[in-house]
Scaffold this motif. Structure first.
Motif, PDB file in Angstrom:
ATOM      1  N   SER A 156       1.467   7.968  -6.259  1.00  0.00           N
ATOM      2  CA  SER A 156       2.188   7.782  -7.495  1.00  0.00           C
ATOM      3  C   SER A 156       3.165   6.611  -7.433  1.00  0.00           C
ATOM      4  O   SER A 156       3.733   6.230  -8.442  1.00  0.00           O
ATOM      5  N   SER A 157       3.339   6.047  -6.234  1.00  0.00           N
ATOM      6  CA  SER A 157       4.269   4.916  -6.082  1.00  0.00           C
ATOM      7  C   SER A 157       3.570   3.624  -6.483  1.00  0.00           C
ATOM      8  O   SER A 157       3.585   2.629  -5.755  1.00  0.00           O
ATOM      9  N   SER A 158       2.978   3.628  -7.668  1.00  0.00           N
ATOM     10  CA  SER A 158       2.151   2.507  -8.113  1.00  0.00           C
ATOM     11  C   SER A 158       2.975   1.240  -8.300  1.00  0.00           C
ATOM     12  O   SER A 158       2.587   0.163  -7.834  1.00  0.00           O
ATOM     13  N   GLY A 159       4.103   1.344  -8.969  1.00  0.00           N
ATOM     14  CA  GLY A 159       4.941   0.165  -9.168  1.00  0.00           C
ATOM     15  C   GLY A 159       5.469  -0.402  -7.872  1.00  0.00           C
ATOM     16  O   GLY A 159       5.590  -1.624  -7.723  1.00  0.00           O
ATOM     17  N   SER A 160       5.777   0.467  -6.912  1.00  0.00           N
ATOM     18  CA  SER A 160       6.273  -0.002  -5.609  1.00  0.00           C
ATOM     19  C   SER A 160       5.203  -0.822  -4.905  1.00  0.00           C
ATOM     20  O   SER A 160       5.480  -1.894  -4.353  1.00  0.00           O
ATOM     21  N   GLY A 161       3.961  -0.319  -4.893  1.00  0.00           N
ATOM     22  CA  GLY A 161       2.876  -1.051  -4.251  1.00  0.00           C
ATOM     23  C   GLY A 161       2.608  -2.378  -4.915  1.00  0.00           C
ATOM     24  O   GLY A 161       2.436  -3.412  -4.245  1.00  0.00           O
ATOM     25  N   VAL A 162       2.578  -2.402  -6.235  1.00  0.00           N
ATOM     26  CA  VAL A 162       2.292  -3.631  -6.980  1.00  0.00           C
ATOM     27  C   VAL A 162       3.404  -4.650  -6.803  1.00  0.00           C
ATOM     28  O   VAL A 162       3.152  -5.846  -6.582  1.00  0.00           O
ATOM     29  N   ALA A 163       4.663  -4.209  -6.890  1.00  0.00           N
ATOM     30  CA  ALA A 163       5.781  -5.139  -6.785  1.00  0.00           C
ATOM     31  C   ALA A 163       5.827  -5.826  -5.426  1.00  0.00           C
ATOM     32  O   ALA A 163       6.044  -7.038  -5.334  1.00  0.00           O
ATOM     33  N   ILE A 181       2.709   7.144  -0.894  1.00  0.00           N
ATOM     34  CA  ILE A 181       3.119   5.892  -0.251  1.00  0.00           C
ATOM     35  C   ILE A 181       1.889   5.177   0.275  1.00  0.00           C
ATOM     36  O   ILE A 181       1.716   3.971   0.123  1.00  0.00           O
ATOM     37  N   ARG A 182       0.983   5.951   0.864  1.00  0.00           N
ATOM     38  CA  ARG A 182      -0.133   5.364   1.601  1.00  0.00           C
ATOM     39  C   ARG A 182      -1.272   4.892   0.706  1.00  0.00           C
ATOM     40  O   ARG A 182      -1.889   3.860   0.978  1.00  0.00           O
ATOM     41  N   LEU A 183      -1.537   5.590  -0.377  1.00  0.00           N
ATOM     42  CA  LEU A 183      -2.610   5.152  -1.272  1.00  0.00           C
ATOM     43  C   LEU A 183      -2.282   3.815  -1.937  1.00  0.00           C
ATOM     44  O   LEU A 183      -3.113   2.894  -1.923  1.00  0.00           O
ATOM     45  N   PRO A 184      -1.073   3.635  -2.526  1.00  0.00           N
ATOM     46  CA  PRO A 184      -0.747   2.305  -3.063  1.00  0.00           C
ATOM     47  C   PRO A 184      -0.675   1.229  -1.982  1.00  0.00           C
ATOM     48  O   PRO A 184      -1.032   0.071  -2.237  1.00  0.00           O
ATOM     49  N   CYS A 188      -3.107  -1.921  -2.363  1.00  0.00           N
ATOM     50  CA  CYS A 188      -2.422  -3.172  -2.695  1.00  0.00           C
ATOM     51  C   CYS A 188      -2.214  -4.091  -1.489  1.00  0.00           C
ATOM     52  O   CYS A 188      -1.599  -5.146  -1.616  1.00  0.00           O
ATOM     53  N   GLY A 189      -2.681  -3.681  -0.311  1.00  0.00           N
ATOM     54  CA  GLY A 189      -2.626  -4.561   0.842  1.00  0.00           C
ATOM     55  C   GLY A 189      -1.259  -4.731   1.452  1.00  0.00           C
ATOM     56  O   GLY A 189      -0.926  -5.806   1.959  1.00  0.00           O
ATOM     57  N   ILE A 190      -0.445  -3.668   1.425  1.00  0.00           N
ATOM     58  CA  ILE A 190       0.895  -3.746   2.017  1.00  0.00           C
ATOM     59  C   ILE A 190       1.032  -2.672   3.088  1.00  0.00           C
ATOM     60  O   ILE A 190       0.080  -1.953   3.405  1.00  0.00           O
ATOM     61  N   THR A 191       2.231  -2.557   3.646  1.00  0.00           N
ATOM     62  CA  THR A 191       2.524  -1.601   4.709  1.00  0.00           C
ATOM     63  C   THR A 191       3.419  -0.497   4.165  1.00  0.00           C
ATOM     64  O   THR A 191       4.396  -0.772   3.467  1.00  0.00           O
ATOM     65  N   GLY A 192       3.080   0.750   4.479  1.00  0.00           N
ATOM     66  CA  GLY A 192       3.906   1.875   4.057  1.00  0.00           C
ATOM     67  C   GLY A 192       4.100   2.859   5.190  1.00  0.00           C
ATOM     68  O   GLY A 192       3.176   3.114   5.962  1.00  0.00           O
ATOM     69  N   ILE A 193       5.290   3.390   5.301  1.00  0.00           N
ATOM     70  CA  ILE A 193       5.571   4.418   6.306  1.00  0.00           C
ATOM     71  C   ILE A 193       5.896   5.726   5.603  1.00  0.00           C
ATOM     72  O   ILE A 193       6.826   5.798   4.789  1.00  0.00           O
ATOM     73  N   LYS A 194       5.089   6.746   5.880  1.00  0.00           N
ATOM     74  CA  LYS A 194       5.412   8.117   5.476  1.00  0.00           C
ATOM     75  C   LYS A 194       6.024   8.793   6.695  1.00  0.00           C
ATOM     76  O   LYS A 194       5.323   9.110   7.647  1.00  0.00           O
ATOM     77  N   PRO A 195       7.333   8.975   6.710  1.00  0.00           N
ATOM     78  CA  PRO A 195       7.945   9.560   7.896  1.00  0.00           C
ATOM     79  C   PRO A 195       7.624  11.046   8.023  1.00  0.00           C
ATOM     80  O   PRO A 195       7.006  11.663   7.159  1.00  0.00           O
TER      81      PRO A 195
END
Length: 469
Positions: A156-163, A181-184, A188-195
């Protein structure tokens, strides 16, 4: 990279360094982001709110403080943005929801307060799916994947991934209940950490399903993401579920070599769930990591379908509790997907919930035991490379969609274990492919070390979508 390059090309940690040494002004950094948002966000719709005047005022303050030798923290003067479910005293927090339109919190969420205390400048709030669930409210214009408008951004963090992907911010905060966090990050080709669940306080973060919700950073690289994680992690008296464990020095930990690291992989699961392009990207990751001295270990994960089904039950019941007051008085203001979830939550039986919780406890213990044979796990971010919007629409309603799209994400929310998602390939349609390194509870530093090592040997995380470079 030289500070004379376009500012949005600088990594978050490099920008912080340049600002700290007076070579880049926080005002210029904020203005650069404002300019890019003005140029691109009418097409991408990543932002729900932009606080232009407030951010510039805080940038002027940061510039003056740094000039006289005051350093507030590791992010002093760096613009960031947060998903629009974190309370902010100076901006609305609306949760992607008609029900919460115009909501003005009295205080910042703990993670927002910690970012500000570390000197970060909050530029705005980022668009999300309604209630942090599966679809955007019909009144919301959904963010567009900068790599291809016909492709999913992840939820659901779509805007975060796109931005982050489009260079409209250096780093963002997201939340993750089943993969958000991980799907966007993968799409979108970025890095995300789900702690680990509890590593980061949820105080002041609007909930989807509290026992499954995780808060974490999204950025271009592991190094950038852990810089943010080190700021927001730690115990919090406002959140009794926040862990009291000491927070590691992530920057130091990720610099350690991975030679001898045992990476577990369950080929049975991957071959049953992932498409050929995803499997090829995993082969690439294995080649890189073994080249760095890591070793691969065959493992067998516990069965995931029962816990995916249980995830759907727990998410529905907890969401129904979260929204019980508004559901009683304003049910027609909810969008169809979130409304269906809440309705299901009211109709699940105590037996179904108890069974889901029992399966969750068993699965969590079995997942921790997996690490007796390895240090970290390697799994895809998604079972499908670059899913299109049409593909996602064809999956059907919940819980069928969860079973189809979340086999590599939701189980780690159920178990509360940390993962880092990094880009590791590109689909035939030119959409990024991501993988995850996962580990036992409170092993964020270990999984981040694996992801960082991969990024030191590859350039996937430095690639930018055409038109937004």
């Amino acid at each position: 990279m030289s500070a004379t390059a376009p500012l949005h090309h600088l990594s978050l940690i490099r920008l912080a360094f340049e600002i700290r040494h007076g070579r880049v002004s926080p005002v210029d950094a904020v203005q650069a982001m404002h300019d890019r948002i003005a140029r691109h966000d009418g097409q991408l719709h990543a932002y729900a709110t932009v606080d232009a005047a407030g951010a510039l005022a805080r940038a002027e303050q940061a510039r003056a403080e740094i000039a006289r030798g005051l350093c507030r923290g590791p992010l002093h003067g760096v613009p960031v943005a947060v998903k629009d479910l974190f309370d902010t005293a100076d901006m609305p927090t609306e949760f992607g929801s008609r029900v919460m339109r115009g909501r003005r919190p009295a205080a910042d969420a703990t993670v927002v307060a910690r970012l500000r205390a570390a000197g970060a400048i909050l530029l705005g709030k980022l668009t999300l799916t309604e209630g942090a669930y599966a679809d955007h409210h019909p009144d919301t214009v959904a963010p567009v994947n900068p790599w291809g408008a016909a492709h999913w951004t992840g939820t659901s963090s779509s805007g975060s991934g796109v931005a982050v992907a489009a260079g409209l911010i250096w780093g963002a905060l997201g939340t993750d209940t089943g993969g958000s966090i991980r799907l966007p990050s993968a799409c979108c080709g970025i890095t995300g950490i789900k702690p680990t669940w509890g590593r980061v306080s949820r105080a002041g973060a609007l909930a989807l399903a509290p026992s499954l919700d995780h808060v974490g950073p999204m950025a271009r690289s592991v190094a950038d993401a852990v810089a943010m994680l080190g700021v927001i992690a730690g115990p919090d008296p406002l959140d009794p579920t926040a862990a009291r464990d000491a927070v590691p020095d992530y920057a130091a930990e990720i610099a350690r070599p991975v030679r001898g690291l045992a990476i577990g992989i369950d080929w049975r699961l991957l071959r049953a769930r992932a498409d050929d392009a995803v499997l090829a990207s995993i082969d690439h990751v294995i080649d890189v990591m073994t080249g760095l001295g890591a070793r691969m270990v065959d493992v067998r994960l516990p069965e995931i379908d029962p816990v995916l089904e249980g995830w759907a039950v727990q998410c529905a019941v907890e969401a129904a509790i979260v929204h019980r007051d508004d559901w009683a008085t304003r049910p027609d203001d909810f969008g169809p997907r979130l409304a269906a979830l809440i309705d299901r939550g009211h109709h699940h039986t105590a037996f179904e919930l108890a069974l889901a919780q029992d399966r969750r406890r068993t699965f969590t213990g079995a997942m921790e035991a997996v690490y007796d044979a390895c240090d970290v796990l390697l799994v895809p971010g998604l079972p499908v490379a670059g899913p299109t919007l049409d593909y996602m629409a064809g999956l059907g309603e919940d819980p069928a969609a969860i079973l189809a799209i979340g086999p590599f994400t939701a189980p780690f929310d159920v178990a509360g274990q940390p993962t880092v998602t990094v880009p590791c390939g590109i689909s035939a349609s030119g959409i990024p492919i991501g993988c995850q390194f996962a580990g036992p509870r409170f092993a964020e530093a270990l999984v981040a070390r694996a992801g960082h090592a991969f990024q030191t040997a590859t350039d996937w995380h430095t690639r930018r979508p055409a038109g937004f470079a």
